[in-house]
Design an enzyme around this catalytic site. Structure first.
Site, short mmCIF file in Angstrom:
data_model
loop_
_atom_site.label_atom_id
_atom_site.label_comp_id
_atom_site.label_asym_id
_atom_site.label_seq_id
_atom_site.Cartn_x
_atom_site.Cartn_y
_atom_site.Cartn_z
N SER A 283 -4.08 -2.27 -0.16
CA SER A 283 -3.06 -3.18 0.39
C SER A 283 -3.71 -4.51 0.74
CB SER A 283 -2.42 -2.57 1.63
OG SER A 283 -1.53 -3.49 2.21
N ASN B 287 -6.52 5.50 9.48
CA ASN B 287 -6.08 4.25 10.10
C ASN B 287 -6.03 4.31 11.62
OD1 ASN B 287 -3.96 5.96 8.80
ND2 ASN B 287 -2.63 4.80 10.19
N GLY C 141 0.84 -1.20 0.00
CA GLY C 141 0.00 0.00 0.00
C GLY C 141 0.87 1.24 0.00
N THR C 142 1.97 1.18 0.72
CA THR C 142 2.92 2.29 0.77
C THR C 142 3.43 2.62 -0.62
OG1 THR C 142 3.59 1.69 3.01
CG2 THR C 142 5.15 3.01 1.73
N HIS D 283 -2.65 -7.01 2.83
CA HIS D 283 -2.57 -7.59 4.18
C HIS D 283 -3.52 -6.95 5.19
CE1 HIS D 283 -0.07 -4.71 6.63
NE2 HIS D 283 0.26 -4.27 5.43
N GLN E 77 -7.49 1.40 4.33
CA GLN E 77 -8.35 0.99 5.46
C GLN E 77 -9.82 0.86 5.08
OE1 GLN E 77 -7.50 0.09 8.58
NE2 GLN E 77 -5.31 0.53 8.39
N THR F 162 9.71 -8.51 -11.92
CA THR F 162 8.92 -9.72 -12.10
C THR F 162 7.78 -9.75 -11.09
OG1 THR F 162 10.83 -10.88 -12.95
CG2 THR F 162 9.04 -12.25 -12.09
N CYS G 8 5.83 4.32 19.74
CA CYS G 8 7.16 4.89 19.53
C CYS G 8 7.92 4.02 18.54
CB CYS G 8 7.91 5.02 20.84
SG CYS G 8 7.93 3.53 21.83
C1 LIG Z 1 -1.33 0.04 6.29
C2 LIG Z 1 -1.58 1.32 5.58
C3 LIG Z 1 -0.76 1.75 4.52
C4 LIG Z 1 0.46 0.97 4.11
O1 LIG Z 1 0.17 -0.25 3.50
P1 LIG Z 1 1.35 -1.37 3.48
O2 LIG Z 1 0.86 -2.39 2.53
O3 LIG Z 1 1.45 -1.87 4.89
O4 LIG Z 1 2.59 -0.69 3.03
C5 LIG Z 1 -1.07 2.92 3.89
N1 LIG Z 1 -2.12 3.66 4.26
C6 LIG Z 1 -2.93 3.30 5.25
C7 LIG Z 1 -4.11 4.14 5.59
C8 LIG Z 1 -2.68 2.12 5.95
O5 LIG Z 1 -3.49 1.77 6.97
#
Ligand SMILES: *Cc1c(COP(=O)(O)O)cnc(C)c1O
Length: 381
Positions: A194, A146, A66-67, A196, A174, A232, A320
């Protein structure tokens, strides 16, 4: 209780991924039978992701997270469209994948407006409208937060951006499988996903890019993903994302009604059992699975450790993670004072949670809070 951080892999998703991790090991770019088989798996997943948000399969780009989808949307669009302008509008409560991308662009000469939020973590269409300038090329506003679960007025903002011919990206990581999404009805031009966070595997995401929206690739070195993302393909991960989103959207009406009921019982139970607790975010306009409370006179980290001892995994706005003890930028943006933001606790539910889970948290949390408050020099009973 930490499903906003990640979720358990669905068994059905794992089953869908298994053939790709065993006998079907082809490179999706190869022209022989092994390659074509892998490519067919990728294209099936692309159609599944597209169908979940009302897009066309050709508008989906698979990424490594997602990042990465957020980076590709904002950085990729800004680079490609620099001639049209250099101003981007976002909010102060975005995920760091968006905020840090915008900060990096500022160092490269782009101009970014970070819209402040109200006490619920929300911005309005009017705020976006007032921030639009001659040189504005992109608006990036998250679908749902989130940390506090607030759901932004995406449809209104999308309509505005379309009228003003400004591209609109939303980080929907989210929101996907939790609230209904239609990229056409909502006038969304780019949308991050994303796997996961929706019972899929880690390390795979997707970016929806509307036909006609042009972006510069950030990763080069191959023609994969229509030259928008070289490398790939992670075929097993992509298959997992496709299966997870299809299942998630199919189950959404039932699953989210159940999750919402669990959430409400958790919120009501916490507010009635523990004195001097405040709910962060909006009571109604929040993600079905999000609970975020500030518990006065104690530290979020201390609560997390005590909950962990009791087998409860949660998260704190004051996490933290980077070794910094700064409280959450989201809570501070909402005007919550430092000392109260420090005592924040996020419990995030998925449809895998049960009534027993909620009962268990409600049986342990008041005890944990009472114990910590007894030790707190700030609390005098
Ligand atoms: C978890 C999250 C991401 C990042 O997704 P990843 O697949 O963990 O890199 C980006 N934006 C929001 C709002 C998220 O909750």
């Amino acid at each position: 209780m930490d499903n906003a951080a990640t979720t358990a892999l669905s068994g059905e998703v794992l089953n869908a991924m298994m053939p790709v991790m065993t006998e079907c090991f082809g490179n999706a770019s190869s022209i022989h039978a092994y390659g074509r088989e892998a490519a067919a798996y990728v294209e099936k997943a692309r159609a599944q992701v597209a169908a979940a948000i009302g897009a066309a399969p050709s508008e989906i780009v698979f990424t490594g997270s997602g990042t990465e989808a957020d980076n590709l949307a904002i950085h990729g669009y800004a680079l490609r469209n620099k001639k049209r302008g250099n101003h981007i509008i976002t909010t102060t409560v975005e995920h760091h994948a968006v905020l840090h991308t915008c900060e990096a662009l500022e160092k490269q000469g782009y101009e970014v407006t970070y819209l402040p939020v109200d006490e619920y973590g929300l911005v309005t269409k009017e705020q976006v409208e007032a921030a639009i300038k001659e040189n504005t090329i992109l608006v990036s506003i998250m679908f749902a937060n989130n940390e506090v679960g607030s759901i932004m007025p995406i449809e209104e903002i999308g309509k505005l951006c379309r009228e003003r011919k400004i591209a609109f990206h939303t980080d929907a990581v989210q929101a996907v499988c939790h609230v209904p999404i239609d990229v056409n009805a909502m006038n969304i031009d780019m949308l991050s996903i994303s796997a996961h966070k929706i019972h899929g595997p880690k390390g795979v995401g997707a970016l929806y890019v509307r036909k006609g929206i042009l972006i510069e690739p950030l990763i080069v070195g191959g023609a994969q993903e229509k030259r928008k993302r070289a490398g790939t393909e992670n075929v097993a991960g992509i298959v997992g994302l496709g299966a997870a989103i299809e299942i998630g959207v199919r189950e959404m009406p039932n699953a989210m009604a159940k999750v919402k009921a669990l959430r409400d019982r958790l919120i009501d139970g916490i507010l009635s059992a523990i004195p001097e607790v405040k709910l962060n975010g909006h009571r109604e306009n929040r993600l079905p699975g999000n609970v975020n409370v500030s518990i006065r006179y104690i530290e979020g980290e201390a609560i997390l450790l005590m909950l962990d001892i009791n087998g409860i995994a949660a998260s704190s706005g004051s996490a933290c993670t980077s070794g910094s003890l700064d409280p959450s930028h989201v809570l501070l943006s909402m005007g919550i004072p430092h000392e109260i933001a420090h005592g924040s606790l996020r419990l995030s539910l998925s449809d895998y949670n049960t009534d027993e889970d909620v009962d268990y948290v409600l049986s342990k949390l008041p005890e944990v809070v009472a114990k910590l408050r007894k030790m707190s020099p700030l609390y005098n009973g």
